[in-house]
Design a protein around this motif. Sequence first.
Motif, mmCIF file in Angstrom:
data_model
loop_
_atom_site.group_PDB
_atom_site.id
_atom_site.type_symbol
_atom_site.label_atom_id
_atom_site.label_comp_id
_atom_site.label_asym_id
_atom_site.label_seq_id
_atom_site.Cartn_x
_atom_site.Cartn_y
_atom_site.Cartn_z
ATOM 1 N N TYR A 291 8.076 -2.158 15.607
ATOM 2 C CA TYR A 291 7.114 -1.525 14.695
ATOM 3 C C TYR A 291 5.847 -1.074 15.421
ATOM 4 N N HIS B 23 0.844 -1.199 0.000
ATOM 5 C CA HIS B 23 0.000 0.000 0.000
ATOM 6 C C HIS B 23 0.877 1.246 0.000
ATOM 7 N N ASP C 45 5.502 2.492 7.303
ATOM 8 C CA ASP C 45 4.125 2.070 7.008
ATOM 9 C C ASP C 45 3.546 3.015 5.972
ATOM 10 N N ASN C 46 3.787 2.773 4.741
ATOM 11 C CA ASN C 46 4.459 1.636 4.195
ATOM 12 C C ASN C 46 5.480 2.098 3.166
ATOM 13 N N GLU D 139 -5.346 1.906 1.888
ATOM 14 C CA GLU D 139 -5.309 0.653 2.644
ATOM 15 C C GLU D 139 -5.741 0.908 4.086
ATOM 16 N N GLU D 140 -5.318 2.071 4.596
ATOM 17 C CA GLU D 140 -5.512 2.356 6.031
ATOM 18 C C GLU D 140 -6.976 2.490 6.423
ATOM 19 N N ASP E 119 4.175 -5.249 4.106
ATOM 20 C CA ASP E 119 3.558 -4.141 4.833
ATOM 21 C C ASP E 119 3.623 -4.327 6.334
HETATM 22 ZN ZN LIG Z 1 0.546 -0.561 6.492
#
Ligand SMILES: [Zn+2]
Length: 515
Positions: free
Chosen positions: A442, A297, A309-310, A343-344, A371
């Motif tokens: 992360y 993404h 991210d990302n 995507e989020e 991702d």
């Molecule tokens: Zn992501």
Amino acid sequence: MKKTFFLLAFCAVSFGLTAQSKDSLMVASIVKEASRQQLITLAHELTDVVGPRLVGTPQMKKAHDWAVSKYSSWNIAARNEKWGEWRGWERGVSHIDMIHPRVQTLEGRQLAWSPSTGSKGVTADVIIIADLQDSVKFQQWLPNVKGKFVLISMSQPTGRPDYNWEEFATKESFEKMKAARTSETEAWAKRLRKTGLGTKPLALALENAGAAGIIVSNWSRGFGANKIFGASTSKIPTVDLSLEDYGMLYRLVESGNKPRITVRAESKELGMTPAFNTLAEIKGNQLPDEYVMLSAHFDSWDGATGATDNGTGTIVMMEAMRILKQVYPNPKRTILVGHWGSEEQGLNGSRAFVEDNPQIVKNLQALFNQDNGTGRVVNISGQGFLHAYDFIGRWLAKVPANIRDQIETRFPGTPGGGGSDFASFVAAGAPGFSLSSNSWSYGTYTWHTNRDTYDKIVFDDVQNNAILTAILVYMACEDTEKTPRDKAILPGSSRTGEPGKWPVERKATRKGGVD
Ligand SMILES: [Zn+2]
């Protein structure tokens, strides 16, 4: 002897190299072509120059155009495909100062889609949302927020992450802190529950009661790290403050020192704007209608620059494409990369692509998505495809040992129902896989935080992943077999005894950011 040697050499030249040595040569070329400097340049241009990539922002569009021009510069055909539209918003200046009882500039920023204060900002006293008996009492109290900034998050008892306590505290004081924090967290949740309102209705109730703004602090349990999501208000600003500054304001209110702050949170509403995916393609020469896809993404939250991210998944796929175009310009199957939008907010770009491209999904040989941060890939699951062991095993066998030995595999594995864009393909029964990286903290430090920036990128690991991806894509392209899609029987629920179910396809939100 001499004659035999001559004959063998003749055979090699005239009938081509064996598949084995052809693969080894290609893998060596991929490793040789991989360029750390390319990754460094891409990361800088994407995170520092383009910046955060929230859906509906001009920066998101700028990122799409940047990717297309990068691919064009590598002679790879690329395009932006519109899949929907989103509320357009552009982040402006966030500047927050305490002006009473003394002057101090505070660390914080407006949440995404926060309404603008204008350039002069708003100056007001700060209060804490009251702890009241029930929703009736809360409604009676609500007029008190008029003209005030309202603190609605818990004040954390410690800004030190647990690993720091673990290292230095006595066991007793660590346990004592955790017990106190748990009870304070429960008490705060109860305080909010007693308002009778959920997160968004509470924000709107404060807004409608005339609050000057809403102040939150969404600590991510690491030094200096907060998670930055979106605002629920439509007229007044919503800002996130660092744990340190939020705690200070909170204590000043409690001790009767009447803190007063100025919040300048500028932004622009841009109406509905088109939302895109970026696709780039190297056409196959034997089976052009069969596809091997790279996937990551492209959008991000905007508390920082979306480096891990990302950004990292994005540059892995771009660098793998560049390498492949250099060393494998005439693939057997078509190589296609998807840089997905939104995507989020629910895998929207990739879900839309799956809906709109049934022919590609039907003829997908494999898709590799990355991702979960900057780390080197350490996990690959067969996603519930019964024969994944065979084909992924074949492909991984060609990966150099220093990269392959890091990777744990699970076969057949279970199909991912979400989490990232591979799931959009898995739900459609197509072989999508996640190249899952090791953590590098992360979840605490970079996922959706104000600290997801260029300096967190570990370029050796990112380069490892670009090489791995390029090799897997090459192997999937060359495979003599089309990947079978048989589904494994999924483990049932131990509670109900029901058999496990394959995730269902879900529709993309095509018109987002509006109620
Ligand atoms: Zn992501």
